[in-house]
Design an enzyme around this catalytic site. Structure first.
Site, short mmCIF file in Angstrom:
data_model
loop_
_atom_site.label_atom_id
_atom_site.label_comp_id
_atom_site.label_asym_id
_atom_site.label_seq_id
_atom_site.Cartn_x
_atom_site.Cartn_y
_atom_site.Cartn_z
N LYS A 171 18.15 49.48 60.02
CA LYS A 171 18.74 48.14 59.94
C LYS A 171 17.96 47.15 60.83
O LYS A 171 17.76 45.99 60.46
CB LYS A 171 20.22 48.19 60.36
CG LYS A 171 20.90 46.83 60.46
CD LYS A 171 21.04 46.11 59.12
CE LYS A 171 21.59 44.70 59.34
NZ LYS A 171 21.78 43.96 58.10
N LYS A 239 21.08 38.45 68.09
CA LYS A 239 21.45 39.78 68.60
C LYS A 239 20.55 40.84 67.98
O LYS A 239 19.99 41.70 68.67
CB LYS A 239 22.92 40.06 68.24
CG LYS A 239 23.33 41.50 68.38
CD LYS A 239 24.55 41.86 67.50
CE LYS A 239 24.37 41.64 66.04
NZ LYS A 239 24.99 42.50 65.09
P1 NAP Z 1 32.30 38.10 61.78
O1 NAP Z 1 32.60 37.21 60.64
O2 NAP Z 1 32.25 37.55 63.15
O3 NAP Z 1 33.35 39.32 61.73
C1 NAP Z 1 33.63 40.16 62.80
C2 NAP Z 1 35.14 40.37 62.83
O4 NAP Z 1 35.44 41.33 63.84
C3 NAP Z 1 35.90 39.09 63.17
O5 NAP Z 1 36.88 38.89 62.16
C4 NAP Z 1 36.52 39.39 64.51
O6 NAP Z 1 37.80 38.82 64.67
C5 NAP Z 1 36.63 40.89 64.49
N1 NAP Z 1 36.69 41.46 65.83
C6 NAP Z 1 35.86 41.23 66.88
N2 NAP Z 1 36.24 41.98 67.92
C7 NAP Z 1 37.31 42.69 67.52
C8 NAP Z 1 38.15 43.65 68.15
N3 NAP Z 1 37.96 44.01 69.42
N4 NAP Z 1 39.17 44.19 67.43
C9 NAP Z 1 39.37 43.83 66.15
N5 NAP Z 1 38.62 42.92 65.49
C10 NAP Z 1 37.60 42.37 66.18
O7 NAP Z 1 30.90 38.84 61.56
P2 NAP Z 1 30.26 39.35 60.19
O8 NAP Z 1 29.29 38.34 59.70
O9 NAP Z 1 31.32 39.89 59.28
O10 NAP Z 1 29.36 40.57 60.77
C11 NAP Z 1 29.93 41.82 61.17
C12 NAP Z 1 28.79 42.79 61.44
O11 NAP Z 1 28.02 42.98 60.24
C13 NAP Z 1 27.80 42.31 62.51
O12 NAP Z 1 27.34 43.41 63.26
C14 NAP Z 1 26.68 41.71 61.69
O13 NAP Z 1 25.44 41.75 62.39
C15 NAP Z 1 26.67 42.63 60.47
N6 NAP Z 1 26.15 42.05 59.22
C16 NAP Z 1 26.50 40.79 58.83
C17 NAP Z 1 25.99 40.28 57.62
C18 NAP Z 1 26.32 38.86 57.15
O14 NAP Z 1 25.63 38.38 56.24
N7 NAP Z 1 27.32 38.20 57.70
C19 NAP Z 1 25.16 41.06 56.82
C20 NAP Z 1 24.86 42.36 57.23
C21 NAP Z 1 25.37 42.86 58.43
P3 NAP Z 1 38.06 37.27 65.08
O15 NAP Z 1 38.60 36.66 63.83
O16 NAP Z 1 39.06 37.32 66.18
O17 NAP Z 1 36.74 36.69 65.54
#
Ligand code: NAP
Length: 298
Positions: A171, A239
């Site tokens: 990744k 990150k």
């Molecule tokens: P995101 O929208 O910030 O989602 C993360 C979620 O985790 C948020 O809803 C957050 O809640 C929740 N969270 C954080 N800490 C928590 C805890 N202690 N307990 C429970 N829930 C918690 O991020 P994302 O874009 O979905 O990305 C998630 C992961 O996938 C990351 O590692 C990212 O690098 C990876 N990724 C993302 C993409 C993309 O295109 N977005 C593509 C591939 C991989 P809150 O609502 O409170 O913030």
């Protein structure tokens, strides 16, 4: 019926959990902010008010959290996944985190009798919604096969790449390629615009040749219109470029272009643009070229 505990219902996690519901799984979701738990319940899943509630009855636990400390805290912390998941159940972390942390989490999970996989994804929000993510999986082969039906509801390319942590290493390479591709696409757009060429036509023909890519297909149109709502936030890509930079150093290899793009992403984050989509690299190329008031811009 297989019960899946799903923790982290953000941009990626919510549509992934919805696809599990649509495939017939009993999905119990937990998220730090409650509104997203309600969104899963509205889609036919069950909402939980704690990690313990989400995982105690689950056959498979999935996390989709922002960063390494989040995953360590949610798994190994007090009242975390490893304190409450059933021995023998599968734990699959689909977040993007450091490979060394993934290995540490796998060891801690195994010590509690869990079968642990790191299975980060590529394909973006659209891939999560459409269920056609690419999933790079690290862990034991038998555990990968056990998780495969669940992973296939979220992705179409599921590849076992090696032992614990290997999924995260691949990744990191993915993030290196994607950041570089976006930066070069941004530079090409500014270059073509500066010459007064029809940029939509240019992207169409570029997409049909060797310069074509999923980045161009998925990001090109939004970049022409300077629409930078995420998608994948620059702060998350920052990150990931930190992960790849330190992992490259650890391996004794150099990534000169990757390091340059990492600095451009760092600049955008430092000045407060971390909430924009990673295609926001174009904003910086516009500014560095003195083209912020360019009449060609949408
Ligand atoms: P995101 O929208 O910030 O989602 C993360 C979620 O985790 C948020 O809803 C957050 O809640 C929740 N969270 C954080 N800490 C928590 C805890 N202690 N307990 C429970 N829930 C918690 O991020 P994302 O874009 O979905 O990305 C998630 C992961 O996938 C990351 O590692 C990212 O690098 C990876 N990724 C993302 C993409 C993309 O295109 N977005 C593509 C591939 C991989 P809150 O609502 O409170 O913030």
């Amino acid at each position: 019926m297989t019960t899946v505990g799903f923790i982290g219902l953000g941009i990626m996690g919510l549509p992934m959990a919805r696809n599990l519901v649509d495939a017939g799984y009993d999905v119990v979701g937990y998220n730090r902010s409650a509104a997203k738990v309600q969104a899963l319940a509205d889609a036919g899943g069950r909402g939980a008010e704690s990690v313990a509630e989400a995982v105690s009855g689950a056959d498979v636990v999935i996390t989709m959290l922002p960063d390494s400390p989040d995953v360590e805290q949610v798994t190994c912390g007090d009242d975390g996944v490893f304190a409450h998941a059933k021995p023998g159940s599968l734990y699959v972390d689909m977040s993007t985190i450091r490979p060394d942390v993934a290995r540490r989490v796998a060891e801690a999970g195994a010590a509690r009798g869990l079968r642990v996989l790191d299975a980060p994804v590529s394909g973006g929000e659209a891939g999560a919604v459409e269920g056609n993510l690419s999933v790079m999986v690290g862990g034991e082969a038998a555990d990968v096969e056990a998780a495969r039906p669940v992973l296939e509801t979220m992705g179409t390319t599921i590849v076992h790449v090696g032992p614990a942590g290997a999924g995260q290493t691949v990744k990191a390479a993915n993030q290196l390629i994607v950041a570089g591709a976006i930066e070069l696409l941004a530079e090409a757009i500014v270059f073509v615009e500066a010459h007064g060429v029809d940029t939509a036509a240019a992207l169409q023909v570029l997409g049909g040749g060797l310069a074509g890519s999923t980045v161009l297909n998925r990001k090109g149109e939004g970049m022409l219109a300077r629409r930078f709502e995420p998608g994948f936030r620059l702060e998350l890509h920052h990150k990931d470029l930190g992960i790849v930079t330190s992992a490259a150093r650890e391996a004794g290899v150099v990534i000169p272009l990757g390091a340059a793009v990492a600095q451009l992403v760092a600049a955008l984050v430092a000045r407060g643009d971390g909430g924009l989509d990673h295609s926001g690299l174009l904003k910086l190329v516009d500014e560095l070229s003195g083209r912020t008031d360019s009449p060609e811009r949408g």
